[in-house]
Design a protein around this motif. Structure first.
Motif, mmCIF file in Angstrom:
data_model
loop_
_atom_site.group_PDB
_atom_site.id
_atom_site.type_symbol
_atom_site.label_atom_id
_atom_site.label_comp_id
_atom_site.label_asym_id
_atom_site.label_seq_id
_atom_site.Cartn_x
_atom_site.Cartn_y
_atom_site.Cartn_z
ATOM 1 N N HIS A 37 0.833 -1.203 0.000
ATOM 2 C CA HIS A 37 0.000 0.000 0.000
ATOM 3 C C HIS A 37 0.870 1.256 0.000
ATOM 4 O O HIS A 37 0.572 2.229 -0.698
ATOM 5 N N SER A 38 1.950 1.238 0.773
ATOM 6 C CA SER A 38 2.843 2.398 0.831
ATOM 7 C C SER A 38 3.526 2.631 -0.507
ATOM 8 O O SER A 38 3.683 3.770 -0.950
ATOM 9 N N ALA A 39 3.932 1.548 -1.172
ATOM 10 C CA ALA A 39 4.584 1.675 -2.478
ATOM 11 C C ALA A 39 3.647 2.297 -3.499
ATOM 12 O O ALA A 39 4.083 3.022 -4.402
ATOM 13 N N GLU A 40 2.359 2.029 -3.359
ATOM 14 C CA GLU A 40 1.379 2.592 -4.284
ATOM 15 C C GLU A 40 1.199 4.099 -4.101
ATOM 16 O O GLU A 40 0.571 4.752 -4.935
ATOM 17 N N GLN A 41 1.773 4.644 -3.027
ATOM 18 C CA GLN A 41 1.683 6.081 -2.774
ATOM 19 C C GLN A 41 2.858 6.850 -3.376
ATOM 20 O O GLN A 41 2.980 8.058 -3.180
ATOM 21 N N VAL A 42 3.718 6.156 -4.107
ATOM 22 C CA VAL A 42 4.875 6.793 -4.748
ATOM 23 C C VAL A 42 4.501 7.171 -6.175
ATOM 24 O O VAL A 42 4.032 6.334 -6.945
ATOM 25 N N VAL A 43 4.713 8.438 -6.516
ATOM 26 C CA VAL A 43 4.321 8.968 -7.823
ATOM 27 C C VAL A 43 5.545 9.569 -8.508
ATOM 28 O O VAL A 43 6.349 10.261 -7.866
ATOM 29 N N VAL A 44 5.687 9.320 -9.811
ATOM 30 C CA VAL A 44 6.832 9.821 -10.578
ATOM 31 C C VAL A 44 6.336 10.667 -11.747
ATOM 32 O O VAL A 44 5.476 10.230 -12.521
ATOM 33 N N ARG A 45 6.858 11.882 -11.871
ATOM 34 C CA ARG A 45 6.563 12.764 -13.005
ATOM 35 C C ARG A 45 7.868 13.402 -13.466
ATOM 36 O O ARG A 45 8.809 13.541 -12.678
ATOM 37 N N TRP A 46 7.948 13.816 -14.736
ATOM 38 C CA TRP A 46 9.158 14.490 -15.209
ATOM 39 C C TRP A 46 8.822 15.538 -16.249
ATOM 40 O O TRP A 46 7.776 15.503 -16.895
ATOM 41 N N GLN A 176 8.577 -1.265 -7.892
ATOM 42 C CA GLN A 176 8.830 -0.442 -9.072
ATOM 43 C C GLN A 176 7.595 0.402 -9.346
ATOM 44 O O GLN A 176 6.471 -0.032 -9.074
ATOM 45 N N VAL A 177 7.819 1.589 -9.891
ATOM 46 C CA VAL A 177 6.699 2.413 -10.335
ATOM 47 C C VAL A 177 7.131 3.172 -11.579
ATOM 48 O O VAL A 177 8.264 3.644 -11.673
ATOM 49 N N SER A 178 6.248 3.245 -12.565
ATOM 50 C CA SER A 178 6.553 3.922 -13.820
ATOM 51 C C SER A 178 5.963 5.324 -13.830
ATOM 52 O O SER A 178 4.931 5.583 -13.210
ATOM 53 N N ALA A 179 6.619 6.198 -14.557
ATOM 54 C CA ALA A 179 6.106 7.553 -14.724
ATOM 55 C C ALA A 179 4.848 7.519 -15.584
ATOM 56 O O ALA A 179 4.656 6.618 -16.396
ATOM 57 N N SER A 180 4.022 8.524 -15.406
ATOM 58 C CA SER A 180 2.795 8.587 -16.205
ATOM 59 C C SER A 180 3.043 9.213 -17.572
ATOM 60 O O SER A 180 2.210 9.095 -18.468
ATOM 61 N N GLU A 181 4.205 9.855 -17.754
ATOM 62 C CA GLU A 181 4.483 10.542 -19.014
ATOM 63 C C GLU A 181 4.852 9.570 -20.142
ATOM 64 O O GLU A 181 5.234 8.428 -19.900
ATOM 65 N N ARG A 182 4.770 10.111 -21.341
ATOM 66 C CA ARG A 182 5.183 9.399 -22.543
ATOM 67 C C ARG A 182 6.361 10.152 -23.150
ATOM 68 O O ARG A 182 6.277 11.354 -23.393
ATOM 69 N N LEU A 183 7.470 9.454 -23.389
ATOM 70 C CA LEU A 183 8.601 10.043 -24.090
ATOM 71 C C LEU A 183 8.338 9.933 -25.582
ATOM 72 O O LEU A 183 8.270 8.829 -26.126
ATOM 73 N N THR A 184 8.158 11.081 -26.246
ATOM 74 C CA THR A 184 7.781 11.098 -27.660
ATOM 75 C C THR A 184 8.837 11.806 -28.487
ATOM 76 O O THR A 184 9.336 12.869 -28.098
ATOM 77 N N LEU A 185 9.171 11.223 -29.632
ATOM 78 C CA LEU A 185 10.100 11.830 -30.568
ATOM 79 C C LEU A 185 9.373 12.161 -31.861
ATOM 80 O O LEU A 185 8.620 11.340 -32.389
ATOM 81 N N ALA A 186 9.577 13.387 -32.350
ATOM 82 C CA ALA A 186 9.159 13.740 -33.703
ATOM 83 C C ALA A 186 10.384 13.546 -34.565
ATOM 84 O O ALA A 186 11.316 14.360 -34.565
ATOM 85 N N THR A 187 10.452 12.430 -35.291
ATOM 86 C CA THR A 187 11.688 12.039 -35.964
ATOM 87 C C THR A 187 11.912 12.827 -37.248
ATOM 88 O O THR A 187 10.986 13.335 -37.864
#
Length: 200
Positions: A37-46, A176-187
């Protein structure tokens, strides 16, 4: 008072052992549930801070224009909403290793040296981190990504969902926890592959 017989002692001993085991199992279960439950309280943003390029938006997410020489410092905020300290030991960067095929790769920073993930044949990478985030507090980690000259492109957009993933311990349990963002490239539209890996 009449002394207890041998059979009675055996029954009493077994009952005591069962009580101890049940109590221990209940305590272990409670500890595991608390850690989860405590791990679920960890949030990652960038947020990205880029040089040598520009940012646009694509499908609701920021997109890095992938041109030769671009670099982006990703300031990643780790927010610990639980009441327990967490210790971040690493950040997983899929496709950022030296063997990745995209137009982006990861680079080391002062507090986050990067290495290839040995389980991915060099495709993925891991930034090694040593950071404690107290309960009800936030800390930041700087990651660096940029141009890969041997990467392939399709003259469109490519992205990595829920990227990256932090690895941390809380209450002596790994999570482990993943960020909610998407890394996007305009190639880019020009063909720059120097190895022939993108042919066909």
């Amino acid at each position: 008072m009449k002394p207890l017989g041998r059979r009675t002692w055996i029954v009493v001993t077994i009952a005591a052992v069962v009580v101890v085991l049940l109590g221990g199992a209940g305590g272990l279960t409670g500890w595991l549930l608390t850690a989860k439950h405590s791990a679920e309280q960890v949030v990652v943003r960038w947020r990205p801070h880029c040089t040598g390029t520009t940012l646009s938006r694509y499908r609701g997410h920021l997109a890095v224009r992938s041109v030769p020489g671009w670099r982006c410092r990703l300031t990643m905020k780790v927010r610990n909403r639980s009441g327990y300290d967490i210790h971040v030991t690493g950040v997983k960067g899929p496709f950022m290793g030296t063997g990745g095929g995209a137009e982006v790769q990861g680079f080391s920073t002062q507090n986050a040296p990067i290495r290839d993930d040995p389980d991915s044949m060099g495709i993925d990478a891991i930034w090694d981190v040593d950071l404690t985030v107290p309960g009800h507090a936030s800390r930041t980690i700087d990651l660096l990504v940029g141009w890969r000259n041997t990467g392939c492109n399709d003259a469109g957009h490519e992205w990595f969902d829920h990227w990256p993933t932090i690895v941390f311990t809380i209450l002596h349990r790994d999570h482990q926890v993943s960020a909610s963002e998407r890394l996007t490239l305009a190639t880019v539209t020009d063909h720059h592959d120097t190895t022939g890996a993108c042919a066909g």
